[in-house]
Design a protein around this motif. Sequence first.
Motif, PDB file in Angstrom:
ATOM      1  N   ILE A 106      28.137 -37.473   8.531  1.00 54.29           N
ATOM      2  CA  ILE A 106      28.092 -38.045   7.183  1.00 54.29           C
ATOM      3  C   ILE A 106      27.916 -36.900   6.195  1.00 54.29           C
ATOM      4  N   VAL A 129      26.769 -35.643   2.591  1.00 57.16           N
ATOM      5  CA  VAL A 129      25.814 -36.082   1.565  1.00 57.16           C
ATOM      6  C   VAL A 129      25.954 -35.198   0.331  1.00 57.16           C
ATOM      7  N   SER A 130      26.082 -35.848  -0.803  1.00 54.86           N
ATOM      8  CA  SER A 130      26.167 -35.148  -2.083  1.00 54.86           C
ATOM      9  C   SER A 130      24.864 -35.315  -2.848  1.00 54.86           C
ATOM     10  N   ARG A 131      24.738 -34.594  -3.951  1.00 53.03           N
ATOM     11  CA  ARG A 131      23.555 -34.760  -4.799  1.00 53.03           C
ATOM     12  C   ARG A 131      23.467 -36.180  -5.337  1.00 53.03           C
ATOM     13  N   ASP A 168      24.512 -38.880  -3.866  1.00 52.22           N
ATOM     14  CA  ASP A 168      24.046 -39.759  -2.792  1.00 52.22           C
ATOM     15  C   ASP A 168      22.520 -39.726  -2.691  1.00 52.22           C
ATOM     16  N   ASP A 179      21.027 -41.714  -5.514  1.00 53.30           N
ATOM     17  CA  ASP A 179      21.249 -43.158  -5.382  1.00 53.30           C
ATOM     18  C   ASP A 179      20.241 -43.820  -4.457  1.00 53.30           C
ATOM     19  N   VAL A 180      19.886 -43.163  -3.358  1.00 55.90           N
ATOM     20  CA  VAL A 180      19.014 -43.826  -2.370  1.00 55.90           C
ATOM     21  C   VAL A 180      17.548 -43.445  -2.529  1.00 55.90           C
ATOM     22  N   PRO A 187      18.697 -37.585   2.833  1.00 51.62           N
ATOM     23  CA  PRO A 187      19.839 -37.503   3.745  1.00 51.62           C
ATOM     24  C   PRO A 187      19.542 -38.087   5.122  1.00 51.62           C
ATOM     25  N   LEU A 201      20.071 -41.717   5.054  1.00 51.54           N
ATOM     26  CA  LEU A 201      21.500 -42.021   5.159  1.00 51.54           C
ATOM     27  C   LEU A 201      22.007 -41.809   6.583  1.00 51.54           C
ATOM     28  N   SER A 227      19.592 -32.925  -8.296  1.00 51.06           N
ATOM     29  CA  SER A 227      20.279 -34.135  -7.842  1.00 51.06           C
ATOM     30  C   SER A 227      20.124 -35.272  -8.845  1.00 51.06           C
TER      31      SER A 227
END
Length: 673
Positions: free
Chosen positions: A325, A327-329, A331, A334-335, A354, A357, A579
């Motif tokens: 997977i 993972v971006s900043r 992402d 968002d979580v 991360p 995720l 982020s």
Amino acid sequence: MCGIAGILALNATAKPPSREALLRMAAAVSHRGPDERGLYRDRRAGLAHARLSVVDLQHGQQPLADAEGLTWIVFNGEIFNYLELRDRLIALGHRFRTRSDTEVVLHAYQEWGQAAFERLNGQWALAIWNAVSGRLVLSRDRYGICPLHFCEHGGHLFFASEIKAIFASEASIPRSLDPAGLDQTFTLWAAVAPQTVFQGIREVRPGHVRVYDKGVAHEQAFWQPRFPKIGDQDEDRFRGSLNEAVEVVQAALEAATASRMTQADVPVGCYLSGGLDSSLVAKLGRRFAGERFHTFSLRFADAEYDETDFQRLVAARTASEHHEIVVSRGDIADVFPDVVRHAERPILRTAPAPLFLLSRLVRERGIKVVLTGEGADEMFAGYDLFREGKIRRFWGRQPTSTRRALLLQRLYPYLSRSPVHEQALARQFFGRNIAAHQAPGFAHDTRWRTTSAIKRLFCPDISAAVERSDAVTELLSMLPAEFRRWNPLAQDQHLEIQTLMSSYLLSAQGDRMLMAHSVEGRFPFLDDNVAALANKLPDAYKLHGLDEKHVLKRMAAPLLPLEVVARKKQPYRAPNALSFFASDAPAYVGDALSETALRAAGVFDVKSVTSLVRKCQAKTGGGDMSNTDNMALVGVLSTQLLHQQFVAVRPGSAVVPDLSVDVDYENRQRVPA
């Protein structure tokens, strides 16, 4: 693993545990155990369970009782030597109705009492209730892999795997942040059990058993860490050669990995970071996986944090079915609220996000259990902190030496803003308190001092409350009696295990992110036999000069690609403060850091936080933030979210009626109350 909860009436005048409260508690931890739920209740105690079925899928329902129905258990975790214990108990006359390790634990307690916990090799949090004796036993594994919290309120004891279940049980339980817990978090990176960040909520200490006997509590350790004592030649220590150490460590780690792969009635996968530890676990785990073996890796859109090439190299070598997977900043941002809700504490890094995720990906691929390499750095001296402590002590014996100070350049090569890049600043930073190089906590004081700088953001009321406590003094007061007789590396390892590993890595970054998506983590390096062996090894087998985890590297050389064995250590990290400041940042960030929200939470000084936010906003066009500012922003934001989720808005949960076990003796009491 699972979710457990319960209520105990502490005196004769307290009301019986509420069935509705127990159902709410089970529902609040249903993410830990989505497969089945169970309930037991009598006039004194109630137990609730949310099951993640991994072993004995057909007959492992909980709460589970003995044959007479007088002693009941709720259990979260896995016991990896339960088959041997089962055989021993059968030889002693015990009879079993299931194949579960839970029943083995119950019989072991009935046979050996509290000494049973010394025999368990595994990870657990549990409660055992005997309705005749009126005794409730709470126990937690040696390293705190499985969480267990408790609260005494209104004549009752409430306990649960997660704090949200305690809050869900009873609306009158106070909800406020504890300055002592905040002080520890913003010094040590996490509150150390029994302390938590919530007033009135405590945590059972790892390696301890807490007993309520007719409502009166007492707690004691069933296990203490052991390292060879300086000058004691009779002490149990490893006396073989380095080559012999490689052989015995490999045998112990193979056995630990085998038990964690095979003792499950569901497929077991493996996290793969691309570093030495997880790669070793993956390589060994592949031997016991059968035809299919799943590995899971994090990739990062930011190249600074990405380890894709090493991950794919090991995945190819192990012939695994590899899943990734990216993972971006964005992402992470968002979580992050979900991450805080599951962590139930402020966090100073975004690193758990991360992993949240990644565990979601694991569950989406149909896997319930994963192995990880967690614990290797603590057991085999893998962190730069251990090298830093060794260098600073060496320097401290000749504080005027410039050559010894040059060794600092060997530290933290992976940080873009490493404290060793400027030699003069490095000598100033690491040279503080150098005369105290024999004091407990010496190796950690640079980290604790750096983290404590964040407390400048506290508002006056919290600052005043924090001044009445001392996180470091409190921590050092809990050290084992033998601590000062251990060598410096052993002291550093113990403190790292007690603080960063148990209180943060295995909690906010481990159990909570895994169980958020109903995934059980297993940790071969924290096997009781592996850890005990590591503690017996000579320092030079672990930290050879400045070469960390030396014995593991020697072991890994014929097993793993040279590129993985020889690479410089790169600890797991993730993009942090920036982020949250992209042009499309979620609205909650601004809301949580607004003046209104800051004043409502009453933890941080509005002016100071506003200044920090502006600094972050100014960096979005390019440039790095200091490590302290990164931690400060993430710490402030997570604390604000924690207040919103648990204090300002009281969490509730729906009652879920489907129960696999439903025993209610409230109105038809068949055992003495």
